[in-house]
Design a protein around this motif. Sequence first.
Motif, PDB file in Angstrom:
ATOM      1  N   ASP A  50       0.858  -1.178   0.000  1.00 37.38           N
ATOM      2  CA  ASP A  50       0.000   0.000   0.000  1.00 37.38           C
ATOM      3  C   ASP A  50       0.904   1.241   0.000  1.00 37.38           C
ATOM      4  O   ASP A  50       2.008   1.211   0.544  1.00 37.38           O
ATOM      5  CB  ASP A  50      -0.892  -0.019   1.255  1.00 37.38           C
ATOM      6  N   LEU A  51       0.458   2.322  -0.593  1.00 39.23           N
ATOM      7  CA  LEU A  51       1.279   3.526  -0.645  1.00 39.23           C
ATOM      8  C   LEU A  51       1.104   4.424   0.571  1.00 39.23           C
ATOM      9  O   LEU A  51       2.058   5.029   1.047  1.00 39.23           O
ATOM     10  CB  LEU A  51       0.970   4.325  -1.920  1.00 39.23           C
ATOM     11  N   THR A  52      -0.129   4.530   1.074  1.00 38.08           N
ATOM     12  CA  THR A  52      -0.424   5.475   2.142  1.00 38.08           C
ATOM     13  C   THR A  52      -0.633   4.734   3.456  1.00 38.08           C
ATOM     14  O   THR A  52      -1.652   4.078   3.649  1.00 38.08           O
ATOM     15  CB  THR A  52      -1.690   6.294   1.801  1.00 38.08           C
ATOM     16  N   MET A  53       0.382   4.844   4.345  1.00 37.57           N
ATOM     17  CA  MET A  53       0.328   4.200   5.658  1.00 37.57           C
ATOM     18  C   MET A  53       0.962   5.135   6.685  1.00 37.57           C
ATOM     19  O   MET A  53       1.801   5.962   6.335  1.00 37.57           O
ATOM     20  CB  MET A  53       1.092   2.867   5.633  1.00 37.57           C
ATOM     21  N   GLY A 109      -5.574   2.983  -3.581  1.00 35.17           N
ATOM     22  CA  GLY A 109      -6.902   3.486  -3.910  1.00 35.17           C
ATOM     23  C   GLY A 109      -6.845   4.906  -4.439  1.00 35.17           C
ATOM     24  O   GLY A 109      -7.854   5.459  -4.860  1.00 35.17           O
ATOM     25  N   ASP A 110      -5.659   5.500  -4.422  1.00 36.46           N
ATOM     26  CA  ASP A 110      -5.472   6.872  -4.902  1.00 36.46           C
ATOM     27  C   ASP A 110      -5.262   6.893  -6.412  1.00 36.46           C
ATOM     28  O   ASP A 110      -4.727   5.951  -6.981  1.00 36.46           O
ATOM     29  CB  ASP A 110      -4.250   7.514  -4.236  1.00 36.46           C
ATOM     30  N   GLU A 136       3.898  10.888 -10.859  1.00 37.95           N
ATOM     31  CA  GLU A 136       3.971  10.069  -9.654  1.00 37.95           C
ATOM     32  C   GLU A 136       4.308   8.624 -10.012  1.00 37.95           C
ATOM     33  O   GLU A 136       5.086   7.965  -9.320  1.00 37.95           O
ATOM     34  CB  GLU A 136       2.645  10.129  -8.887  1.00 37.95           C
ATOM     35  N   MET A 137       3.743   8.116 -11.104  1.00 37.31           N
ATOM     36  CA  MET A 137       4.025   6.754 -11.561  1.00 37.31           C
ATOM     37  C   MET A 137       5.525   6.596 -11.825  1.00 37.31           C
ATOM     38  O   MET A 137       6.131   5.604 -11.409  1.00 37.31           O
ATOM     39  CB  MET A 137       3.228   6.466 -12.832  1.00 37.31           C
ATOM     40  N   LYS A 161      -6.865  -0.087  -6.504  1.00 38.54           N
ATOM     41  CA  LYS A 161      -7.955  -0.733  -5.772  1.00 38.54           C
ATOM     42  C   LYS A 161      -9.246  -0.124  -6.292  1.00 38.54           C
ATOM     43  O   LYS A 161      -9.266   1.060  -6.590  1.00 38.54           O
ATOM     44  CB  LYS A 161      -7.853  -0.441  -4.273  1.00 38.54           C
ATOM     45  N   PRO A 162     -10.326  -0.843  -6.381  1.00 31.03           N
ATOM     46  CA  PRO A 162     -10.417  -2.284  -6.126  1.00 31.03           C
ATOM     47  C   PRO A 162      -9.798  -3.070  -7.280  1.00 31.03           C
ATOM     48  O   PRO A 162      -9.686  -2.578  -8.401  1.00 31.03           O
ATOM     49  CB  PRO A 162     -11.919  -2.522  -6.045  1.00 31.03           C
ATOM     50  N   PHE A 163      -9.400  -4.292  -6.991  1.00 31.94           N
ATOM     51  CA  PHE A 163      -8.765  -5.145  -7.991  1.00 31.94           C
ATOM     52  C   PHE A 163      -9.563  -6.428  -8.133  1.00 31.94           C
ATOM     53  O   PHE A 163     -10.390  -6.757  -7.299  1.00 31.94           O
ATOM     54  CB  PHE A 163      -7.320  -5.449  -7.597  1.00 31.94           C
TER      55      PHE A 163
END
Length: 115
Positions: free
Chosen positions: A52-55, A82-83, A89-90, A104-106
């Motif tokens: 996950d990216l945001t934690m 989910g962002d 950014e990629m 997400k969702p996948f």
Amino acid sequence: ILVVDDSEVNRKILITVLQSLGNFIIDEAVMGTEAVEKVKYRREPYDVIFMDLTMPVMGGREATQKIKKELGSPSRVIAVTGDSISSKEMNLLYEVGFLAVQPKPFTKENIEKFL
């Protein structure tokens, strides 16, 4: 396989999908710092890390940079987010060591292609 996400629900969904695809050994981490520690002290590298990216404390970008650049892990790291991600950014994600980005969702098929 290592699944890293601060959301227990998201971890459980991804683990359920992975279990439906095969008999994998799956570890979990709640935040980036925990993921870095698991990679650092594991004898064999994880084949795939879903990050996950945001934690809190340490996000996925910083954790992946440490895992790939400082620890030199050969693990394939997939960003799961989910962002919405801009092309700039990629590119930054690829630079720190992510192999791919999975929104997400996948679906089961989305995840299967990384195994």
